[in-house]
Design an enzyme around this catalytic site. Structure first.
Site, PDB file in Angstrom:
ATOM      1  CG  HIS A  92      -0.583   0.328   2.495  1.00 27.49           C
ATOM      2  ND1 HIS A  92      -0.278  -0.611   3.452  1.00 27.49           N
ATOM      3  CD2 HIS A  92      -0.395   1.516   3.089  1.00 27.49           C
ATOM      4  CE1 HIS A  92       0.081  -0.005   4.567  1.00 27.49           C
ATOM      5  NE2 HIS A  92       0.023   1.287   4.385  1.00 27.49           N
ATOM      6  CG  ASP A 229       0.333  -4.002   2.827  1.00 25.35           C
ATOM      7  OD1 ASP A 229       0.885  -3.519   1.814  1.00 25.35           O
ATOM      8  OD2 ASP A 229      -0.454  -3.347   3.538  1.00 25.35           O
ATOM      9  CB  SER A 665       2.814   1.769   6.390  1.00 28.53           C
ATOM     10  OG  SER A 665       1.555   1.429   6.860  1.00 28.53           O
TER      11      SER A 665
HETATM   12  N1  ARG Z   1      -4.861   0.671   7.816  1.00 29.62           N
HETATM   13  C1  ARG Z   1      -3.579   0.624   7.163  1.00 29.62           C
HETATM   14  C2  ARG Z   1      -2.852   1.956   7.347  1.00 29.62           C
HETATM   15  O1  ARG Z   1      -3.194   2.976   7.424  1.00 29.62           O
HETATM   16  C3  ARG Z   1      -3.605   0.171   5.736  1.00 29.62           C
HETATM   17  C4  ARG Z   1      -4.287   1.068   4.750  1.00 29.62           C
HETATM   18  C5  ARG Z   1      -4.329   0.552   3.350  1.00 29.62           C
HETATM   19  N2  ARG Z   1      -5.218  -0.576   3.167  1.00 29.62           N
HETATM   20  C6  ARG Z   1      -6.578  -0.484   2.898  1.00 29.62           C
HETATM   21  N3  ARG Z   1      -7.295  -1.585   2.792  1.00 29.62           N
HETATM   22  N4  ARG Z   1      -7.198   0.661   2.745  1.00 29.62           N
HETATM   23  O2  ARG Z   1      -3.107   2.942   7.312  1.00 29.62           O
HETATM   24  N1  GLU Z   2      -1.219   1.399   7.602  1.00 34.94           N
HETATM   25  C1  GLU Z   2      -0.572   2.429   8.378  1.00 34.94           C
HETATM   26  C2  GLU Z   2       0.371   3.248   7.499  1.00 34.94           C
HETATM   27  O1  GLU Z   2       0.075   3.442   6.345  1.00 34.94           O
HETATM   28  C3  GLU Z   2       0.085   1.848   9.574  1.00 34.94           C
HETATM   29  C4  GLU Z   2      -0.970   1.459  10.493  1.00 34.94           C
HETATM   30  C5  GLU Z   2      -1.024   2.352  11.713  1.00 34.94           C
HETATM   31  O2  GLU Z   2      -1.647   3.431  11.666  1.00 34.94           O
HETATM   32  O3  GLU Z   2      -0.433   1.933  12.695  1.00 34.94           O
HETATM   33  O4  GLU Z   2       1.330   3.818   7.946  1.00 34.94           O
END
Ligand code: ARG
Ligand code: GLU
Length: 730
Positions: A92, A229, A665
């Site tokens: 991502h 990921d 991330s």
């Molecule tokens: N929650 C994770 C992070 O902020 C992954 C975000 C990307 N994945 C998704 N299915 N939207 O941010």
């Molecule tokens: N998915 C998050 C990112 O893009 C990391 C998840 C979190 O917020 O800990 O950095």
């Protein structure tokens, strides 16, 4: 299989919640790597199993772990995993670049992409990888000349000048490096980061989205998780191994350090650390701020996004073409929508407001005492907070309505893009007339923005969102900041008003918009002024600028000054307790352990998932769970090679108790010896309040097991030559 119980140590939680963490048990904290020794964090880490010295983690004299960590594009983290500059980050994080190389013929998002040699790697203009060379305390110089009796605005001006001067001085000493100076602890401290930024970063490989994004929004922020990921890039340098603009002659960068990769696997309780660039946390907020977040900001933003997502969702389900156009937008909007819901639940569960109030009562007692003992300045703070937040609340509400409702309307956001050229023409005078060249440049920028807007645009969806958002805007906007245009909108009726924009504005379709901009002259700006989309944009935006933005800036100064004092007081009050600064996108280290958790009564989640779980989810017939055939075959034949666990299964993801946030991330999860064991990519939903309050029992980061990453590279993609590049620890 693991049957151990999760740690249930109520006493530790209690101590941490009241802000007096017993340091030996502390898992909370995002620590500055150069202070591990000074703050005794390194002792905690060693007590929990770390085998390295502080010097091996961060050093300016010898190569250390920090030399393998990069800020990836400024929004994610990546780590160097080979002596040839190979770096690993999330799928991502690389998504935008993978998408930019994709076309209908070469759909790398759907099919994945693998360079089978250096020549096949793809260049990514604009993508950077930044190393931290050293970190220095510059507090004294930055604050020089400020005065506690001056206004915050005046002090901030001096601080900005000092920062500029220090950076210029550094640049003169060594212009090859970059310099960033950031405030910590609300401006009680300042540190300078000397950086080295590489600009030739090439795409090496990415799995198909059915692996790299497996679980999609359904599983986002959730455990049990099965997402592969990851994506791989390579840093290129000039022949001197220094940063260079892209050139065919560039060579793979030779890093000062790269992480060995462990195939030994993870067990419950194993020491872990995460090294990376966490974006933003607010651990020292007062009860007033937490109350505001929990009872006003989060519910408001959640309901606005909820409505927007509902409209997108029904249009996406009705038409596959719309689905394709809105998939990425939907994911972006839903990511924080879901996060805020989890955060609010977590804050409620922790009684965060009461916990903070208790802390403030203790602080007040301490402050009063200090005043009596000749250390004044801390005692009259809390009352001021209450007043400041009563000013702050409606101002931020107005800001939220601008960003989350007015700008949720895509045609309004597009109209905003014209502001630059409009302002430029309007500011022309006889002495300084419009410069044709500059005007043309601005037109070209605008044309590019139009193209990218219409590429993924469906006007009927936007129209529905516009009606809904304007209605919610009108209901929610504080009276004092209600734009006059609202009366006109209501007089016409939301649907009629919106209908008029979508049938009359030059932005109604790509052809009309592009023709309009192509033919645009400084004179035709007059016509643009009357365009209904622009009238709506200005109607909402100008009121914000006039009535909200500068007041908000003032009250933000006021609150930040109060926070600075409060935090300084807390640090004096708990002299023996090490404090860590809130995340601000600078390099941090956090330590914890591989750990399961107990999400609710009667349920324990294991600390790991396996390929079998992917197959099970695939059988549910849910859109987000589509398993590629090749992966099914590998599962059937159990062809896991050296990547299987001792018990014979193929590991996919695991959870640990590292305190992480957005920006982490792509961060490496590192074992006690300094080897890479996983790649961080998310947190659990029950723990998302950790940006405001960390709970060691509930907060978990989610990582993809490095063995699954290598299995996909080797067995699934057939790019085993990349695995040969790594230093494997077996
Ligand atoms: N929650 C994770 C992070 O902020 C992954 C975000 C990307 N994945 C998704 N299915 N939207 O941010
Ligand atoms: N998915 C998050 C990112 O893009 C990391 C998840 C979190 O917020 O800990 O950095």
């Amino acid at each position: 299989m693991n049957k151990s119980k999760p740690i249930r140590n109520g006493v530790i939680t209690f101590l941490i919640l009241i802000g007096i963490s017993s340091s030996t048990f502390a898992r909370e904290g995002m620590w500055l790597p150069q202070l591990l020794r000074d703050l005794h964090t390194i002792d905690d880490m060693k007590a929990n199993g770390l085998k390295l010295s502080a010097e091996q983690i961060y050093s300016v004299n010898q190569s250390s772990l920090k030399d393998a960590i990069v800020s990836f594009g400024g929004f994610c983290t990546a780590e160097v995993i080979s002596s040839n500059g190979l770096i690993l980050t999330n799928h991502h994080c690389g998504y935008g670049k993978i998408q930019s190389h994709s076309s209908v013929e070469n759909d790398y998002l759907t099919n994945g992409f693998w360079a089978m040699n250096g020549k096949e790697e793809l260049t990514n203009p604009g993508l950077t990888a930044t190393f931290i060379i050293r970190i220095d305390d510059v507090t004294g110089r930055v604050l020089g000349g400020t005065h506690k009796d001056s206004t915050e605005a005046a002090n901030q001006k001096i601080i900005a000048e000092n920062i500029k001067a220090i950076k210029e001085e550094q640049k003169n000493l060594d212009s090859l490096y970059g310099y960033t100076i950031r405030p910590f602890f609300y401006g009680n401290n300042y540190y300078m980061f000397t950086t080295e930024t590489f600009k030739d970063v090439r795409l090496v490989g990415a799995p198909p989205s059915s692996i790299g994004k497996f679980g999609g929004d359904t599983d986002n922020w959730m455990w049990p998780r099965h997402t592969g990921d990851f994506s791989m890039f390579r840093i290129y340098a000039g022949k001197d191994n220094r940063p260079a603009e892209y050139s065919e002659d560039n060579v793979p960068f030779k890093p000062r350090h790269h992480l060995p990769v462990s195939l030994k696997g993870v067990d419950q309780g194993d020491f872990t650390m995460v090294f990376g660039f966490p974006g933003r946390t607010q651990e020292y907020l007062t009860s007033y701020a937490v109350d505001y977040t929990l009872n006003q900001a989060n519910p408001r933003k959640i309901s606005l996004r909820e409505k927007r997502l509902q409209i997108m969702d029904s249009d996406m389900k009705a038409d596959h073409a719309v689905w394709i156009k809105y998939a990425a937008k939907y994911a972006r909007v839903s990511n924080y929508h879901k996060k805020w819901i989890g955060e609010s639940r977590g804050l409620k569960r922790l009684n965060a407001i009461d916990v903070k109030k208790q802390r403030e009562t203790d602080y007040q007692k301490w402050a009063d005492n200090q005043a009596k003992r000749g250390n004044p300045g801390f005692e009259n703070l809390l009352g001021k907070y209450e007043k400041a937040y009563s000013t702050y609340s409606p101002l931020v509400a107005a800001q939220d309505y601008l960003y989350e409702s007015a700008f949720a309307i895509e045609i309004v956001r597009l109209a905003y893009r014209f502001k630059d050229i409009e302002t430029y023409v309007n500011s022309a005078t006889k002495e300084k007339p419009v410069d044709e060249k500059v005007f043309e440049q601005k037109k070209n920028t605008l044309l590019k923005q139009l193209a990218s807007h219409y590429k993924d645009y469906n006007a009927p969806t936007d129209k529905k969102i516009a009606s809904a958002m304007l209605e919610m805007y009108n209901k929610g906007i504080p009276k004092d900041f209600r734009p006059a245009i609202m009366d006109e909108i209501i007089a016409k009726g939301y649907d009629n008003y919106v209908e008029n924009i979508f049938s009359k504005s030059v932005l109604r379709d790509e052809k009309t918009a592009t023709e309009f901009v192509n033919k645009m002259t400084p004179k035709s700006i007059k016509k643009w002024k009357k365009d209904p989309a622009n009238v709506l944009f200005h109607g909402l935006y100008d009121t914000y600028i006039e009535k909200v933005s500068s007041k908000l800036k003032d009250v933000n100064y006021e609150i930040s000054l109060m926070n600075r004092t409060y935090l300084k007081g807390l640090m004096q009050m708990h002299k023996d307790k090490p404090f860590y600064p809130d995340a601000n996108s600078t390099l941090r280290i956090t330590h914890g352990k591989v750990d399961n958790y107990n999400p609710r009564d009667g349920v324990i989640y294991k600390h790991y998932t396996t390929l079998g779980g992917i197959i099970d989810k695939g059988n549910l017939g849910v859109y987000d769970y589509v398993v590629p055939n090749k992966l099914k075959e590998l599962y059937e034949t159990k062809d896991y090679g050296q990547y299987a666990d001792e018990a014979g299964y193929l590991p996919v993801c695991f959870t640990a108790s590292n305190h992480t946030t957005g920006g982490n991330s792509g961060s490496p999860v590192i074992d006690a010896e300094g080897n890479l064991i996983g790649l961080n990519f998310d947190r659990n939903w029950e723990g998302t309040m950790s940006d405001i309050m960390y709970d060691p029992e509930m907060c978990r980061n989610i990582a993809v097991d490095i063995r699954y990453v290598l299995f996909i590279v080797d067995k699934y993609a057939g790019a085993g030559y990349l695995v040969e590049e790594l230093d494997l620890v077996k």
